[in-house]
Motif scaffolding. Structure first.
Motif, short mmCIF file in Angstrom:
data_model
loop_
_atom_site.label_atom_id
_atom_site.label_comp_id
_atom_site.label_asym_id
_atom_site.label_seq_id
_atom_site.Cartn_x
_atom_site.Cartn_y
_atom_site.Cartn_z
N ASP A 331 1.86 2.42 6.01
CA ASP A 331 1.53 2.96 7.33
C ASP A 331 1.77 4.47 7.37
OD1 ASP A 331 0.84 0.48 8.22
OD2 ASP A 331 2.77 0.08 9.21
N THR A 332 2.90 4.89 6.71
CA THR A 332 3.20 6.33 6.69
C THR A 332 2.09 7.10 5.95
OG1 THR A 332 5.56 5.89 6.73
CG2 THR A 332 4.87 8.06 5.93
N VAL A 333 1.67 6.54 4.82
CA VAL A 333 0.62 7.20 4.03
C VAL A 333 -0.70 7.20 4.81
CG1 VAL A 333 -0.73 7.11 1.91
CG2 VAL A 333 1.74 6.66 1.86
N ALA A 334 -1.03 6.06 5.42
CA ALA A 334 -2.28 5.96 6.18
C ALA A 334 -2.31 6.96 7.32
CB ALA A 334 -2.44 4.54 6.71
N THR A 335 -1.18 7.12 7.99
CA THR A 335 -1.10 8.07 9.10
C THR A 335 -1.30 9.50 8.60
OG1 THR A 335 0.40 6.63 10.32
CG2 THR A 335 0.40 8.97 10.92
N ALA A 336 -0.71 9.81 7.45
CA ALA A 336 -0.84 11.17 6.90
C ALA A 336 -2.28 11.45 6.50
CB ALA A 336 0.09 11.32 5.70
N ILE A 337 -2.93 10.45 5.86
CA ILE A 337 -4.33 10.65 5.47
C ILE A 337 -5.21 10.77 6.71
CG2 ILE A 337 -6.32 9.56 4.34
CD1 ILE A 337 -4.35 8.41 2.29
N LEU A 421 -2.64 18.39 4.77
CA LEU A 421 -2.68 18.20 3.31
C LEU A 421 -1.27 18.33 2.70
CD1 LEU A 421 -5.93 20.21 2.42
CD2 LEU A 421 -5.59 17.73 2.20
N ALA A 422 -0.50 19.31 3.19
CA ALA A 422 0.88 19.49 2.69
C ALA A 422 1.72 18.26 2.97
CB ALA A 422 1.49 20.73 3.31
N ALA A 423 1.48 17.65 4.14
CA ALA A 423 2.26 16.46 4.49
C ALA A 423 1.98 15.32 3.53
CB ALA A 423 1.97 16.05 5.92
N VAL A 424 0.72 15.15 3.16
CA VAL A 424 0.35 14.08 2.21
C VAL A 424 0.98 14.35 0.84
CG1 VAL A 424 -1.55 13.00 0.98
CG2 VAL A 424 -1.77 13.49 3.42
N GLY A 429 6.18 13.22 -4.20
CA GLY A 429 6.61 14.13 -5.23
C GLY A 429 6.11 13.69 -6.60
N PRO A 430 6.61 14.32 -7.67
CA PRO A 430 6.15 13.99 -9.02
C PRO A 430 6.64 12.62 -9.44
CG PRO A 430 7.97 15.55 -9.10
CD PRO A 430 7.60 15.41 -7.65
N SER A 461 -3.51 17.96 -5.96
CA SER A 461 -4.63 18.92 -6.10
C SER A 461 -5.95 18.41 -5.53
CB SER A 461 -4.82 19.26 -7.59
OG SER A 461 -5.09 18.07 -8.34
N GLY A 462 -5.98 17.21 -5.01
CA GLY A 462 -7.22 16.67 -4.48
C GLY A 462 -7.63 17.34 -3.18
#
Length: 828
Positions: A331-337, A421-424, A429-430, A461-462
C-alpha cells in the motif's frame, strides 16, 4: 608481608594477652589487605564466621577485649573449696569432695573405675564448658557416656570457689534435666548473696584460655603416640594456644575447599569440549575458541549461552539479519507511485501553455545573465549582435521576474513530480548487504537479491512513466521473494535454536562454574596469604609464650628427671599444618639425641608437666589452683619421688589437687614426710562413691585391728586370727617404710630398693632388713628387738606372726598396743 608480624606488640604482652588481642594488634601494623585481616580474625572466631567472610556475607569483628573491659573483669584469686557431682560419669548419687581453699597439696586416690577422675572432669567441664578427654579426635562414645548409668533424674555438677577475701563462695553450676543432651546444660554462676548470672559475667574466659588450670591424662597421653602433630597440639593446648591450632585448621580446610573449587571448571572442560565438538552450530565453533587455551573468554561464553552471536559473518547472524529486513508495505509503494502519477499528469496538462513557455524562456535568460556576469560587455554568443552590457543585464533581470511570475504554476508541478519520484526512490534503498552474503545452504537469497536489484534500478533511475508502468509489479516481486526468504530463514533459526538449547544450557552451567572458580581462585590467594601470616605470627606467639617459662620448665624437669640420663634443652613448637611438630633438643649422657626415640613414656609425662606447670602457675593467673588427673602413669619409682617433691613445692604457693589410681604417690608423700591431705575414693554398688580421709597404712591397719578387738559380732577365735593379721600387716608396712626411707635416703636406686623388698618375702626377713640391713639375718632379729624395744617387742613380733596361722589367745588390745609401739619405733 611484614617480616615481623607482631612487631607492634611487646614480647611480654604477646605472652600474656589473649590470642585474639595479640593477633588483632599484630594485624594493625602488618600492612595486610583488609580482606586478609578479616580472614585471620574470622578464623580465630569460628567456622561459621570464616565461611561468612569468604562468602562475602559478613565481615569479621575482632572479639578482643578492650583495656577498660579487661579492667572491669579482673578476677580475684580463686581457690577450689568443693566439687559436688551428681549423675555424672562414674558418680551416681551426689558425692562431694571438700577441699581446703588455699595453698597446699591434696591427693585423691582410688583404683580405676572408682569415680575419682569424675571429680576432675566435672570441675573442668563446669568452668570451661569442655573436657579435653572428649575433645579432639575421640569417638562419639566418649561424649555419649557422660551421664551416669545409674542416674534416672537430673545430672548436676558444681564447683565451689573461694574468691580472695570475699565472704562465702562462688558456685559454678551446670545441670541437665533427665534425658537432656550434653550440649543442653543450664549453666550459671552464683556468688554468695547474689542472684544467678551467666558464666560469661565472671570474665574468666580469657584467663581460662591463657592459664588453663586443668591437665588431664588425655593431654599427657597425647605425647605418647609418637605423632608429632598431636604432640604439637597437646603442648599448644597446655600453653593455652588451642585457638591458633583451630584457626590454622579452619583456614587450611577452606584452602583445600577453595583449591578444589578453583579447579572445578577445568575438570569439567573436557566434557564441555566434547559436547561442542558434536554440535554443527557455528556458535559451537565460537565457543570452542572461547574455551581454548588457559584464559577463557567468559563474556563470549555467556553471550553464546543465551543464543547470541556477535560475529556478523556467521550464519546465525546472517539469518537473523535476513529476518530483520524491513520491506515497505504494498500500500505504501502503491501510494507513492500514485503520487508520481498525479504529479506527472499535472506537468503534462501545462505543456505548450504560455506558462510553460515563460518557464523555458526564463530559464534561457537566467543562463544568459550568468554568462554576462562573467563576460561583461561582450556580444551575444548566440546572435553575435548587441553587446551584453549593464543596461542589457538590468532589462533582462526585469524580464526574468515577469516571466517567473508567468511560469510559477509550471514550476510548482515539476517540483511536485520531483518530490514524488524522490519519495519512491527512498522507499527501500540499495540491495541489503545480507542479500549479497552466503547464509548457508539452507536458504538462497538469489531470487530476493535479483528482485531487489531490479526494483532498486527502476526506483533509482527510472522515469515517471516507467515507474507508473512497472513499479507496482516489480515491487511485488521484491516483497514476495523477500518474504519467502525471511520465512525460510526464520524456520532455519528455529531449528538451530532448538538444537542449540542443550548446548547453550551446558555453556551457561559451565560459565557459572567458571565464574565460581575465578572467585574461588581469587579468594584462595587471600586465604593462602592469611595462612602464611598467621603461621608466622603464631610461631612468634608460641615462642613468646614459652620464653618466660623456659627456666621454670628446666627446674621442673630437673626435679622429675630422677635417675634419667636425658638432659633437656630448648623446647619449641615449629612448623604448621601437616608439618607441625614439637622440637625437643635433648642430650643423652652428653650426646645429642632425638627426644622421642630416647625418652620413655614416664619422661614424656614429666615433659608435659614441665610445660604445663609454668603456664598454669603464672603470677598473672587468677586461678590459684591446679587440677592434675593421673600424672603418675608410666613413671618409674624415682620419678614418683621427684613428682611428690615437685607437687609439694608448687603447693607452697598454689592449691594443688592431684587425682591418681597409683598408690606410689601417696606412699612417696608419706615416706618423704611431705605435707598433704590424702583422700581415698571407693565406688560401691549403683555408682555410690565414698570419700574418706586417708591415714598412713600402719595407722590404718592398727585402727582396723583395734576396732575388731572391741567388736562383739565375731567369736574370740575369729577375732584372734583377724586382729593378728592386721598387726602383721602393720609391722610389714612399718618395715617397708623404714627400709625405703633409709635406702632411698642413701641414694640407692628405687628399682634396687623394690627388688630388695620383693626378696624379703617373710615378716622376719623384713625385720632383719629394717633392723640389721640384711634380710638373711633373721636369726638375729629377736636379739636386736630385745636390745631396742625389750621383750615386749619380741613378743609382739611372735604374736603377729603366729596369730595369722591360728587363733591368738592373748589379750588383743594389749597386742595392738605393743605392735603400735614397735611399729612406731621402726619408723622412727
Amino acid at each position: 608481608m611484614a617480616d615481623v608480624p607482631l612487631r607492634g606488640m611487646e614480647t611480654g604482652a604477646a605472652a600474656n594477652a589473649s590470642v585474639e588481642d595479640v593477633i588483632a594488634s599484630g594485624l594493625d601494623g602488618a600492612g595486610q589487605p583488609e580482606s586478609v585481616s578479616d580472614l585471620v580474625l574470622a578464623a580465630l572466631l569460628g567456622e561459621s564466621e570464616l565461611a561468612a567472610v569468604i562468602d562475602g556475607t559478613a565481615a569479621a569483628v575482632p572479639a578482643t577485649a578492650s583495656a577498660e573491659a579487661a579492667a572491669d573483669h579482673v578476677a580475684p584469686e580463686l581457690y577450689l573449696q568443693a566439687i559436688a557431682v551428681e549423675g555424672f560419669r562414674g558418680i551416681g548419687a551426689k558425692a562431694e569432695l571438700r577441699l581446703q581453699p588455699g595453698p597446699g597439696l591434696t591427693v585423691v586416690a582410688g583404683r580405676n573405675g572408682s569415680g575419682k577422675s569424675s571429680f576432675a572432669e566435672a570441675a573442668e567441664l563446669a568452668l570451661t564448658g569442655d573436657n579435653k578427654r572428649w575433645s579432639g579426635d575421640r569417638s562419639a562414645v566418649w561424649r555419649d557416656g557422660w551421664r551416669n548409668l545409674h542416674t534416672a533424674g537430673q545430672t548436676r555438677i558444681c564447683a565451689e570457689l573461694a574468691a580472695g577475701a570475699q565472704p562465702g563462695v562462688i558456685k559454678v553450676v551446670r545441670e541437665w534435666p533427665a534425658g537432656a543432651r550434653l550440649d543442653d546444660a543450664t549453666s550459671y554462676l552464683q556468688a554468695h548473696g547474689q542472684a544467678r548470672q551467666p558464666l560469661r559475667a565472671a570474665g574468666w574466659t580469657q584467663q581460662l584460655e591463657l592459664f588453663r588450670p586443668f591437665l588431664s591424662y588425655a593431654e599427657l597421653g597425647a605425647l605418647l603416640n609418637g605423632r608429632p602433630s598431636e604432640m604439637y597440639d597437646a603442648i599448644q593446648a597446655i600453653l593455652g594456644l588451642d585457638q591458633l591450632v583451630d584457626a590454622e585448621k579452619r583456614l587450611d580446610a577452606q584452602r583445600k575447599r577453595l583449591d578444589e573449587a578453583s579447579k572445578g571448571a577445568v575438570r569439567t572442560l573436557i566434557d564441555l569440549r566434547t559436547r561442542l565438538a558434536g554440535s554443527s552450530d557455528d556458535r559451537a565453533r565460537l565457543a570452542e575458541r572461547a574455551v581454548a587455551g588457559r584464559n577463557f573468554d567468559l563474556d563470549a561464553i555467556e553471550s553464546l549461552a543465551v543464543g547470541a552471536d556477535d560475529s556478523p559473518e556467521s550464519a546465525i547472524s546472517l539469518l537473523s539479519q535476513i529476518v530483520a529486513i524491513e520491506v515497505p508495505s504494498a500500500d505504501t509503494v502503491a501510494t507513492a507511485i500514485e503520487e508520481v502519477r498525479h504529479a506527472a499528469e499535472r506537468v503534462a496538462s501545462l505543456a505548450d501553455t504560455p506558462a510553460e513557455d515563460a518557464r523555458r524562456l526564463a530559464g534561457l535568460l537566467a543562463a544568459a545573465l550568468d554568462h554576462q556576469a562573467s563576460h561583461p560587455d561582450e556580444a551575444c554568443p548566440v546572435c553575435g549582435g548587441r553587446a551584453l552590457d549593464t543596461a542589457w543585464a538590468e532589462a533582462t533581470r526585469a524580464e526574468i521576474t515577469r516571466l517567473q511570475r508567468l511560469a510559477h504554476d509550471a514550476q510548482e508541478t515539476r517540483t511536485d513530480l520531483a518530490a514524488a519520484l524522490a519519495a519512491v526512490r527512498g522507499l527501500t534503498g540499495p540491495v541489503p548487504q545480507v542479500l549479497l552474503a552466503d547464509p548457508g545452504s539452507e536458504v538462497d537469497p538469489a531470487s530476493a537479491r535479483t528482485a531487489w536489484q531490479s526494483w532498486a534500478e527502476l526506483a533509482g533511475s527510472g522515469t515517471a512513466e516507467q515507474l507508473m508502468a512497472t513499479g507496482a509489479d516489480q515491487f511485488a516481486a521484491v516483497a514476495d521473494s523477500v518474504g519467502e526468504l525471511q520465512s525460510g530463514a526464520a524456520a532455519v533459526l528455529a531449528r538451530r535454536s532448538e538444537a542449540w538449547q542443550p548446548v547453550a544450557a551446558a555453556l551457561a552451567a559451565w560459565a557459572e562454574q567458571a565464574r565460581a572458580s575465578e572467585r574461588a581462585a581469587a579468594k584462595l590467594a587471600e586465604v593462602r596469604q592469611a595462612i602464611t601470616w598467621l603461621r608466622q605470627a603464631g610461631q612468634e606467639i608460641r615462642d613468646a609464650r614459652m620464653a618466660p617459662f623456659t627456666q621454670m620448665s628446666a627446674e621442673v624437669w630437673s626435679m622429675l628427671r630422677q635417675e634419667s640420663n636425658v638432659d633437656l634443652g630448648p623446647i619449641r613448637l615449629v612448623g604448621a599444618a601437616t608439618s607441625r611438630k614439637l622440637s625437643l633438643d635433648v642430650t643423652v649422657d652428653g650426646v645429642d639425641g632425638a627426644a622421642l626415640s630416647v625418652m620413655s613414656q614416664g619422661e614424656l609425662h614429666a615433659l608435659g608437666l614441665a610445660l604445663f606447670l609454668p603456664r598454669a602457675t603464672a603470677q598473672e593467673s587468677p586461678f590459684r589452683f591446679i587440677v592434675i588427673d593421673d600424672p603418675v602413669q608410666a613413671m618409674d619409682p624415682a620419678k614418683v619421688d621427684g613428682l611428690a617433691r615437685l607437687l609439694s613445692r608448687v603447693a607452697s604457693e598454689r592449691q594443688v589437687v592431684v587425682f591418681t589410681h597409683d598408690d606410689r604417690l601417696p606412699e612417696a608423700i608419706r615416706r618423704l614426710q611431705l605435707p598433704a591431705t590424702i583422700w581415698e575414693v571407693v565406688r560401691r554398688e549403683q555408682s555410690v562413691v565414698e570419700l574418706t580421709k586417708s591415714e598412713d597404712p600402719v595407722s590404718r591397719y592398727l585402727d582396723d585391728a583395734r576396732a575388731l578387738a572391741l567388736t562383739t559380732e565375731l567369736s574370740e577365735d575369729a577375732k584372734g586370727v583377724v586382729v593378728a593379721g592386721f598387726c602383721r600387716s602393720a609391722l610389714e608396712a612399718a618395715c617397708q617404710a623404714a627400709i625405703r626411707a633409709r635406702l632411698i635416703g642413701r641414694g640407692v636406686r628405687h628399682s634396687d630398693v623394690e627388688q630388695a623388698l620383693t626378696k624379703a618375702s617373710t615378716l622376719r626377713m623384713l625385720m632383719a632388713l629394717a633392723l640389721l640391713k640384711d634380710a638373711e639375718r633373721g636369726q638375729d632379729v629377736d636379739g636386736e628387738l630385745r636390745k631396742r624395744f625389750g621383750q615386749a617387742g619380741v613378743n609382739a613380733l611372735a604374736a603377729a606372726n603366729a596369730g595369722t596361722h591360728g587363733a591368738y589367745r592373748g589379750a588383743l588390745k594389749a597386742l595392738v598396743n605393743d605392735v603400735e609401739r614397735l611399729a612406731g619405733g621402726l619408723r622412727a
